[in-house]
Motif scaffolding. Structure first.
Motif, PDB file in Angstrom:
ATOM      1  N   SER A   1       1.251  -1.171   0.458  1.00 18.55           N
ATOM      2  CA  SER A   1       0.245   0.048  -0.164  1.00 18.55           C
ATOM      3  C   SER A   1       1.167   1.052   0.073  1.00 18.55           C
ATOM      4  CB  SER A   1      -0.879  -0.096   0.899  1.00 18.55           C
ATOM      5  OG  SER A   1      -1.112   1.921   1.304  1.00 18.55           O
ATOM      6  N   ARG A   2       1.835   1.806   0.887  1.00 23.12           N
ATOM      7  CA  ARG A   2       2.430   2.356   1.370  1.00 23.12           C
ATOM      8  C   ARG A   2       3.338   2.674  -0.350  1.00 23.12           C
ATOM      9  NH1 ARG A   2       6.485   3.314   6.165  1.00 23.12           N
ATOM     10  NH2 ARG A   2       6.691   5.437   5.512  1.00 23.12           N
TER      11      ARG A   2
ATOM     12  N   MET B   1       2.950   1.823  -3.693  1.00 25.76           N
ATOM     13  CA  MET B   1       0.981   2.237  -4.331  1.00 25.76           C
ATOM     14  C   MET B   1       1.496   3.919  -4.031  1.00 25.76           C
ATOM     15  SD  MET B   1       0.324   0.468  -6.778  1.00 25.76           S
ATOM     16  CE  MET B   1      -0.921   1.638  -6.907  1.00 25.76           C
ATOM     17  N   LYS B   2       0.901   3.898  -2.921  1.00 34.33           N
ATOM     18  CA  LYS B   2       0.677   5.538  -2.511  1.00 34.33           C
ATOM     19  C   LYS B   2       1.722   6.158  -2.089  1.00 34.33           C
ATOM     20  CE  LYS B   2      -1.439   5.010   1.541  1.00 34.33           C
ATOM     21  NZ  LYS B   2      -2.034   4.948   2.513  1.00 34.33           N
ATOM     22  N   GLU B   3       3.255   6.037  -1.823  1.00 33.23           N
ATOM     23  CA  GLU B   3       4.269   6.762  -1.735  1.00 33.23           C
ATOM     24  C   GLU B   3       5.541   6.664  -3.006  1.00 33.23           C
ATOM     25  OE1 GLU B   3       5.465   5.642   1.715  1.00 33.23           O
ATOM     26  OE2 GLU B   3       4.270   5.753   3.002  1.00 33.23           O
TER      27      GLU B   3
ATOM     28  N   GLN C   1       2.449   5.320  -7.763  1.00 27.86           N
ATOM     29  CA  GLN C   1       0.976   6.898  -8.463  1.00 27.86           C
ATOM     30  C   GLN C   1       1.741   7.942  -8.280  1.00 27.86           C
ATOM     31  OE1 GLN C   1      -1.489   5.317  -9.618  1.00 27.86           O
ATOM     32  NE2 GLN C   1      -1.428   6.544 -10.607  1.00 27.86           N
ATOM     33  N   PRO C   2       2.757   8.515  -7.597  1.00 26.49           N
ATOM     34  CA  PRO C   2       3.139   9.130  -7.370  1.00 26.49           C
ATOM     35  C   PRO C   2       4.606   9.708  -9.202  1.00 26.49           C
ATOM     36  CG  PRO C   2       3.029   8.698  -5.127  1.00 26.49           C
ATOM     37  CD  PRO C   2       2.660   7.929  -5.914  1.00 26.49           C
TER      38      PRO C   2
ATOM     39  N   ASP D   1       1.908   9.695 -12.307  1.00 20.86           N
ATOM     40  CA  ASP D   1       1.185  11.286 -12.100  1.00 20.86           C
ATOM     41  C   ASP D   1       2.433  12.072 -11.998  1.00 20.86           C
ATOM     42  OD1 ASP D   1      -0.715  10.205 -11.618  1.00 20.86           O
ATOM     43  OD2 ASP D   1      -0.977  10.421  -8.743  1.00 20.86           O
TER      44      ASP D   1
ATOM     45  N   SER E   1       4.001  11.671   9.511  1.00 25.84           N
ATOM     46  CA  SER E   1       4.153  10.464   8.795  1.00 25.84           C
ATOM     47  C   SER E   1       5.337  10.281  10.632  1.00 25.84           C
ATOM     48  CB  SER E   1       4.258   9.795   8.035  1.00 25.84           C
ATOM     49  OG  SER E   1       5.003   8.428   7.763  1.00 25.84           O
TER      50      SER E   1
ATOM     51  N   TYR F   1       1.188  10.185   6.358  1.00 23.63           N
ATOM     52  CA  TYR F   1       1.712  10.832   5.199  1.00 23.63           C
ATOM     53  C   TYR F   1       2.912  10.601   4.449  1.00 23.63           C
ATOM     54  CZ  TYR F   1      -1.729  13.885   7.627  1.00 23.63           C
ATOM     55  OH  TYR F   1      -2.508  14.437   8.468  1.00 23.63           O
ATOM     56  N   HIS F   2       2.998  11.094   3.343  1.00 26.38           N
ATOM     57  CA  HIS F   2       4.677  10.719   2.850  1.00 26.38           C
ATOM     58  C   HIS F   2       5.649  11.328   3.225  1.00 26.38           C
ATOM     59  CE1 HIS F   2       3.385  10.703  -1.569  1.00 26.38           C
ATOM     60  NE2 HIS F   2       2.102   9.948  -0.854  1.00 26.38           N
TER      61      HIS F   2
END
Length: 787
Positions: A250-251, A253-255, A258-259, A262, A543, A580-581
């Motif tokens: 999950s981290r 992907m999110k951190e 995906q960034p 994008d 975080s 949070y990142h």
């Protein structure tokens, strides 16, 4: 989508064999061509084509003549050299990134700078060119940590040195930069902080918008068992790696993933294809080691076995190339897959070729993918360092390994070399007892929180005022209303944040002014109601708590409280791993004030003809930063660039000018009963904020030509092509506090403001009997002819 696809796979290794094998299983695929292929790739629906992977002209000619529907480049070099553009020009879709996007693997320096821009977790680093050898040496000597040396360019997966000490690091720099051990790949060298922890390989499909990862794998780079000896292209892999827990993925992907997708799209080189990202799972979370812009080898050989029977690789690749990845199904079967590399004797150094390969009967769920092989008559012989990948699938890792090694034993050639400990990390971890969990191991440091309290106590004491003792550490903050002498008080409260201005502060590494902004946004909203701010509380969320950063923020909060005349009586610091990142934080503030009942604003006697007085802002203040950051991005400027309208300051310094606190300027006039109403100009600009200070049925006009539009707002308007009306409903445009005053009281108010230190007061309009805000003088904001 064509009903019978013809696919061209470019390359001749084990990765390409595995891809061709899986593509051939697709009901959509009529035929797969592999150029050049190897001694084992040809088979059912698969044909070799004797064309080199780097001869784009011949490859395109073949593709056009044979009506190829999809091209799948395997190795990184063709992608870095622009093969995607070559085929796109003749209308053939490619599952792979453009030449620009392939720089993420082609240049480690480029990718590190990209990660820095987008705050993607990675190791600290410096980049040195070949001519900066001595500077690089001095840097590694001055480092207080171990380093990793990476040739920036492509080096066939071998351009990384991991020195044990400074002496080895210096020798490694000589080897790369002076001796040219990796050729032109070492023209730039990335010197990275050495990270500790288990490694992960995450391969993910992307169409430039969506990114879907496959199960994380673990590679084995060293030639020798126990991870000893020189690095190779990879001696085996297994997936899924147990260290890749749902939380870790999950981290990731999110951190990171995906960034990355994008960020690449926003910067104009969207990623289409397979993004293979190497991670180190550190104590602070997963950090990116490097990007690869193609399938990994030997990870692919294992991962192809994990795709379930309903997952169509050809459909996935075509959907990615056509920017509709979210329309296809990608799923894997439960269990584990393993790949074990059989190498030639001497690899990764020099090795013999032409050794005859024999293959016995393989167990079910075991497959061989040829890499360094070729046909010689009716025989298959060795032709490379890594010869064959033996891959196996089973419900458990232990069973998958047993099957894979049974397959390895069924294959023979002179000098066969392999590692017998693939998966050793996972096997070892499965036998070790789980460590006891603590709050600290979950990512929350109570000690850091205590250190922060000690660091900020002097700052809090500096805000002491009548009614508050300036001490923190209890369960709540106290304030003694009797001590301040109010007779018939009404308490007024307000809460606010700083918004995306925090992104600017984080990017600039300057944290001691956003605390002033935080206080200003709340106390200015109190004073417009005539209230004197009494006390303030803050909320800081992150975080992982960095005491130095948080203390700098609180220093600004304390300064803001002093400017407002209120006490900082407490706050909350929330350390929330995963929310949070890394390096990010958020702020919220809460203020309470008091006003005598008869002086509460707005007053009931506001009437048409009343004068609007404007007080100047200090800049953008704390609103509109999402638009400001977009304009900055479009303009090509950075936070370190000198401001075009103020060359003595950088853009970062201009944008971080703190929000003005108007309390001490306007409170005396409020308490003297001279002001009828006030409006704090924040998000919504003049058009949304001034009506909040007026009774129903009344409006006003604002003549924006009565003051000069400050340079920063003119730059936003011109660089972003923002219309004047949009400016007026988004920013303060140089006036951030508007006072509503009876015409016969204007002189007294001006005198009071001047006595409080206000050097400029603008008469900007009048109250009218027409609801809404009429903007006049907008032509004065028109772009200058010299802009």
């Amino acid at each position: 989508m064509p009903e019978s696809l013809k696919v061209l796979v470019i390359g001749g290794g084990g990765r390409e064999h595995a891809l061709a094998w899986k593509l051939a299983q697709s009901p959509l695929v009529e035929e797969v061509f592999v150029a050049p292929g190897n001694g084992g790739t040809a088979g059912k629906k698969i044909s070799n084509v004797a064309l080199p992977a780097d001869d784009f002209g011949k490859l395109v000619k073949f593709a056009v003549e044979n009506s190829i529907d999809l091209v799948v480049p395997g190795p990184e070099q063709p992608l870095v050299d622009g093969v995607e553009t070559v085929f796109r020009k003749v209308g053939i879709p490619v599952f792979g990134p453009s030449e620009k996007a392939a720089r993420m693997e082609g240049s480690k320096a480029f990718s590190k700078e990209f990660m820095a821009r987008h705050r993607i977790p990675t190791a600290a680093y410096r980049v040195f060119t070949a001519s900066q050898h001595q500077e690089a040496v001095e840097y590694v000597k001055a480092c207080n940590h171990r380093v990793v040396l990476k040739a920036s360019g492509l080096a066939a997966g071998k351009g990384v040195l991991i020195p044990e000490n400074t002496e080895e690091a210096v020798n490694g720099l000589k080897e790369i930069m002076l001796d040219k051990a990796f050729g032109a790949a070492g023209d730039e060298v990335v010197v990275e902080e050495y990270l500790e922890g288990p490694e992960l390989s995450v391969l993910a499909f992307s169409d430039g918008y969506t990114i879907i990862p496959l199960p994380a794998a673990q590679d084995h780079k060293r030639i020798g068992e126990g991870d000893t000896g020189p690095n190779t292209g990879g001696m085996g892999a297994y997936a899924p790696a147990p260290i890749a827990t749902p939380e870790v993925m999950s981290r990731i992907m999110k951190e990171s993933l995906q960034p990355t997708i994008d960020g690449m799209r926003r910067e104009g080189f969207p990623f289409v294809g397979l993004l293979f990202t190497g991670f180190m799972v550190t104590a602070d979370g997963p950090k990116v080691l490097e990007y690869n812009v193609r399938f990994g080898d030997p990870e692919t050989e294992a991962l192809m076995l994990l795709l379930d029977d309903k997952t169509d690789l050809a459909a996935i690749m075509l959907a990615s190339a056509e920017r509709r990845l979210d329309s296809v199904r990608i799923s894997t079967r439960p269990g584990f897959a393993v790949s074990v590399i059989l190498a030639s004797a001497g690899y990764p150094g020099s090795y013999p070729k032409g050794k005859v390969i024999t293959e016995g009967t393989l167990p079910a769920d075991v497959h061989t993918f040829h890499a360094g092989t070729s046909s010689s008559g009716d025989k298959v012989v060795t032709s490379g360092g890594r010869v064959i990948a033996v891959a196996a699938y089973a419900r458990s890792l232990e069973e998958a390994l047993r099957l894979a090694y049974t397959g390895c034993d069924a294959i023979s050639f002179e000098g066969k070399t392999l590692r017998r400990d693939i998966g050793h990390r996972a096997l070892k971890a499965s036998k070790e007892p789980q460590p006891r969990l603590t709050y600290a191991s979950a990512g929350v440091s109570v000690d850091a929180g205590n250190d922060l309290v000690d660091a900020i106590k002097p700052l809090v004491r500096s805000t002491k005022r009548p009614g508050a003792d300036g001490e923190i550490g209890g369960f709540g903050g106290n304030f003694d209303l009797k001590a301040i002498g109010y007779k018939d008080p009404i308490l007024v409260s307000g809460t606010d944040g700083v918004g995306t201005k925090l992104r600017v502060a984080i990017a600039c590494g300057k944290h001691d002014t956003v605390g002033i902004d935080l206080v200003a946004m709340s106390v200015n909203d109190l004073v417009v109601q005539g209230a004197e701010p009494l006390y303030f509380l803050d909320y800081y969320a992150c975080s992982k708590l960095d005491v130095q950063t948080c203390a700098a923020v609180v220093k600004g909060i304390a300064e803001g409280c002093k400017r407002a005349g209120c006490a900082l009586v407490g706050g909350e610091t929330a350390e929330m791993p995963g929310m949070y990142h890394e390096g990010d934080y958020d702020l919220a503030g809460f203020a309470v004030g008091a006003v005598e009942r008869n002086l509460l604003l707005p007053q009931a006697n506001i009437a048409a003809g009343d004068i609007l007085l404007g007080l100047p802002s200090a800049g953008v203040h704390s609103n509109g930063f999402s638009l400001v950051r977009k304009v900055l991005e479009r303009s090509g400027l950075t936070y370190d660039t000198p401001a075009p309208f103020s060359p003595n300051l950088t853009m970062g310094q201009v944008l971080l000018q703190p929000t003005r606190i108007y309390v001490k300027s306007v409170l005396p006039a409020c308490q003297a009963g001279l002001i009828k109403s006030m409006s704090h100009i924040t998000g919504g600009g003049f058009t949304d904020n001034i009506p909040r200070a007026l009774p129903k049925g009344l409006g006003c006009y604002v003549d924006v030509s009565r003051w000069e539009l400050p340079g920063v707002f003119r730059w936003i308007m011109e660089a972003g092509n923002v219309e004047a009306k949009e400016m007026a409903r988004t920013f303060n445009n140089g006036v951030a506090m508007v006072l509503v005053v009876a015409e016969d009281k204007v002189a007294a108010v001006r005198e009071s403001l001047a006595a409080a230190g206000e050097q400029a007061v603008y008469e900007i309009g009048r109250v009218t009997d027409v609801p809404g805000v009429e903007l006049r003088g907008l032509e004065s904001w028109k772009p200058s002819k010299t802009a």
